[in-house]
Design a protein around this motif. Structure first.
Motif, short mmCIF file in Angstrom:
data_model
loop_
_atom_site.label_atom_id
_atom_site.label_comp_id
_atom_site.label_asym_id
_atom_site.label_seq_id
_atom_site.Cartn_x
_atom_site.Cartn_y
_atom_site.Cartn_z
N THR A 75 0.80 -1.20 0.09
CA THR A 75 -0.12 -0.06 0.04
C THR A 75 0.92 1.27 0.00
N TYR A 76 0.35 2.12 -0.74
CA TYR A 76 1.20 3.36 -0.88
C TYR A 76 0.55 4.85 -0.49
N ARG A 77 0.96 5.63 0.00
CA ARG A 77 0.03 6.95 0.21
C ARG A 77 0.79 8.12 -0.53
N LEU A 137 5.28 10.61 -1.91
CA LEU A 137 4.83 9.30 -2.17
C LEU A 137 5.41 8.21 -1.48
N GLU A 138 4.74 7.56 -0.70
CA GLU A 138 5.58 6.74 0.24
C GLU A 138 4.90 5.18 0.56
N ASN A 178 6.97 3.11 8.87
CA ASN A 178 8.01 4.06 8.85
C ASN A 178 7.64 5.51 8.01
N GLU A 179 6.46 5.27 7.51
CA GLU A 179 6.08 6.61 6.91
C GLU A 179 5.68 7.65 7.83
N PRO A 180 6.09 8.95 7.79
CA PRO A 180 5.52 10.11 8.76
C PRO A 180 4.10 9.75 9.21
N THR A 181 3.65 10.13 10.44
CA THR A 181 2.25 10.01 10.77
C THR A 181 1.58 11.30 10.22
N LEU A 182 0.32 11.25 9.98
CA LEU A 182 -0.39 12.48 9.40
C LEU A 182 -0.34 13.41 10.43
N SER A 210 2.24 14.35 12.20
CA SER A 210 3.42 15.16 11.97
C SER A 210 3.42 15.77 10.54
N LEU A 211 2.96 15.29 9.59
CA LEU A 211 2.80 16.05 8.20
C LEU A 211 1.87 17.43 8.52
N LEU A 212 0.98 17.27 9.47
CA LEU A 212 0.01 18.46 9.69
C LEU A 212 0.81 19.36 10.72
N ASP A 213 1.86 18.68 11.19
CA ASP A 213 2.43 19.66 12.15
C ASP A 213 1.39 20.09 13.50
N ASN A 214 0.77 18.89 13.70
CA ASN A 214 -0.34 19.28 14.58
C ASN A 214 0.25 19.65 16.07
N PRO A 215 -0.03 20.63 16.78
CA PRO A 215 0.45 21.25 17.93
C PRO A 215 -0.10 20.16 19.20
N VAL A 216 -1.13 19.35 19.07
CA VAL A 216 -1.65 18.72 19.98
C VAL A 216 -0.65 17.22 20.10
N GLY A 217 -0.22 17.10 21.11
CA GLY A 217 0.64 15.95 21.33
C GLY A 217 2.28 16.20 21.07
N ALA A 218 3.21 15.24 21.21
CA ALA A 218 4.34 15.41 21.11
C ALA A 218 4.93 14.51 20.07
N GLY A 219 4.37 14.32 18.95
CA GLY A 219 5.02 13.52 17.87
C GLY A 219 6.01 14.26 16.85
N ASP A 220 6.53 13.42 16.27
CA ASP A 220 7.67 14.09 15.23
C ASP A 220 7.17 15.23 14.41
N SER A 221 8.01 16.06 14.17
CA SER A 221 7.45 17.00 13.08
C SER A 221 8.41 16.74 11.75
N TYR A 222 7.67 17.14 10.62
CA TYR A 222 8.38 16.84 9.35
C TYR A 222 8.32 18.15 8.58
N PHE A 223 9.21 18.23 7.83
CA PHE A 223 9.43 19.38 6.88
C PHE A 223 9.61 18.90 5.58
N ALA A 224 8.71 19.12 4.57
CA ALA A 224 9.01 18.58 3.29
C ALA A 224 10.22 19.29 2.46
N GLY A 225 10.42 20.76 2.64
CA GLY A 225 11.56 21.37 2.13
C GLY A 225 12.52 22.03 2.99
N LYS A 226 13.13 22.92 2.39
CA LYS A 226 14.26 23.83 3.35
C LYS A 226 13.52 24.38 4.23
#
Length: 349
Positions: free
Chosen positions: A91-93, A208-209, A214-218, A220-236
Motif C-alpha cells: 500500500t502507498y500513500r 509518495l511513500e 516508517n512513513e510520517p504520521t499524518l 506530523s505532516l500536519l505539524d499538529n500542535p496537539v501531542g508530542a509527535g515528530d515534526s516533518y518538513f518537506a522542504g528547506k
C-alpha cells in the motif's frame, strides 16, 4: 516558539527521523523557477507553473509551486511525476499541501497513475483520490490518498482532505487498489479549467511513500500542535533568512542547544596505525612558516568566507591532537634516554 522548537528538533534529529524520510519523490530540484523540474512534468503552460518563496502550511518561509491560470480553460498548474517503481502487493500513500486564493473557479485534483482498480475491483485508467473545490480560500489543506496492495481485501477508503489549521479531516477521498500487473505509479496534482486569471493555486510538500510503519504520521505532516509527535518538513527551512541555499536548515543568528550530535566517518584513529607517516616537528615548523597555519587546518580567510563543518573540523582537530600526542611520547622517550645517559656519565665520574 513551538514552531521554532520544531524546526530545531527536525534539523538536529535528522538521524533519528531518517526512517521517516522515505519520500519516493525526488524534490532536489524543488527550487525557485518556472515550468517543470526533474521528475515533475508541468501541467499547463510554463507561465502557469512557477516555484517561488512563500509562506507554507506551518507559517514558515518555503518554496511553493504556484499555478497561475492563463484563461485557456485547460491545465492551469501542477504536475505529473515520472513513473515511480512500486510493489503492487504493498500500500502507498500520496499527499500534497494545496491552497487556493481569489475564487473557487476551476477544479483541484489529487490522483495517481499506473494500473489501478477501484476497491471493488473495477479498472480505472484515470484515477483521482479527490477532485473539487477546497472548503475555504486562502487556507492550506493536506490532501491524502491511498492505493492499497493488489491482494488487500479492504473496501473502506481512508484518504481525505485535512484542514491545515485544525488538523481535522474535512472531506473524504476515494482509495484505489493496484492491479496485479502494476509495476509503476505516478503522483498527479493539478488545477484545471480555471478561467479566472486572478486565481492562484499553491502546492507544497508532495509525497509518495510506502505504508509500512516508517512513513510520517499524518499528525506530523500536519505539524499538529496537539501531542508530542515528530515534526516533518518537506522542504528547506530558513530562520531569519529567505535563502537557505544548499542547507536543509539555515539560521541567520545564534543557536543555543543542550546537545548537538554530528554523524561523520573517517575518524582520525588511523594516526595510530603502524604504517601512518607521522610528520616530524621540523616538517610542521616549516609548513607553518610557509603557510601560516597547521597542515590540514583551513586558513582563516577560508573560514571567514565559508564557515566550518563541525564534523570535519572535529576530525581535523582530533588528528592534530593524536599526532601531537605521538610526538610528545617520542619526545618523552628521548628525554628519558638522555636522562639515563646523563645519569650514567655522572656515575662514572
Amino acid at each position: 516558539m513551538n514552531k521554532l522548537k520544531s524546526a530545531f528538533l527536525f534539523a538536529f534529529s535528522a538521524c533519528a527521523l531518517g526512517s521517516h524520510a522515505q519520500n519516493l519523490l525526488n524534490l532536489n530540484d524543488w527550487i525557485a523557477g518556472s515550468g517543470g523540474i526533474t521528475g515533475f512534468t508541468a501541467n499547463g503552460l510554463t507561465t502557469e507553473n512557477e516555484r517561488e518563496w512563500g509562506i507554507g502550511p506551518q507559517g514558515r518561509q518555503v518554496i511553493v509551486w504556484k499555478g497561475t491560470p492563463s484563461g485557456d480553460q485547460n491545465g492551469d498548474g501542477g504536475w505529473n511525476t515520472t513513473d515511480i517503481t512500486i510493489n503492487h502487493q504493498k500500500t502507498y500513500r500520496y499527499t500534497v499541501w494545496i491552497k487556493k486564493t481569489n475564487s473557487k473557479t476551476g477544479t483541484t485534483y489529487l490522483g495517481c497513475g499506473g494500473a489501478v482498480n477501484s476497491l471493488a475491483g473495477v479498472a480505472n485508467n484515470n484515477a483521482y483520490f479527490w477532485t473539487g473545490n477546497l472548503p475555504e480560500l486562502d487556507r492550506w489543506y493536506l490532501l491524502v490518498g491511498y492505493v492499497h496492495g493488489s491482494n488487500d481485501p479492504s473496501t473502506v477508503s481512508s484518504g481525505g482532505v485535512y484542514d491545515g489549521v485544525t488538523g481535522n479531516k474535512v472531506l473524504s477521498a476515494v482509495d484505489f487498489k493496484f492491479a496485479a500487473t502494476a509495476t509503476v505509479t505516478r503522483h498527479r496534482s493539478y488545477l484545471f479549467y480555471d478561467t479566472n486569471v486572478s486565481d492562484r493555486q499553491y502546492f507544497y510538500g508532495p509525497r509518495l511513500e510506502e505504508v509500512n510503519g516508517n512513513e510520517p504520521t499524518l499528525s506530523s505532516l500536519l505539524d499538529n500542535p496537539v501531542g508530542a509527535g515528530d515534526s516533518y518538513f518537506a522542504g528547506k527551512v530558513g530562520i531569519k533568512t529567505e535563502i537557505p541555499g544548499d542547507y536543509d536548515l539555515a539560521v541567520k543568528g545564534k543557536i543555543r542547544s543542550q546537545e548537538i550530535k554530528v554523524e561523520t566517518s573517517g575518524w582520525a584513529d588511523y594516526v595510530f596505525e603502524e604504517d601512518y607517516k607521522l610528520p616530524t616537528l621540523e616538517e610542521t615548523e616549516k609548513f607553518i612558516q610557509k603557510n601560516g597555519h597547521l597542515p590540514d587546518v583551513p586558513k582563516a580567510s577560508e573560514v571567514e568566507t565559508n564557515g566550518v563543518s563541525l564534523g570535519e573540523m572535529n576530525k581535523i582537530l582530533l588528528k592534530k591532537i593524536e599526532e601531537l600526542t605521538l610526538q610528545v611520547i617520542q619526545l618523552n622517550k628521548t628525554v628519558r634516554q638522555q636522562q639515563q645517559k646523563i645519569k650514567s656519565v655522572k656515575n662514572k665520574s
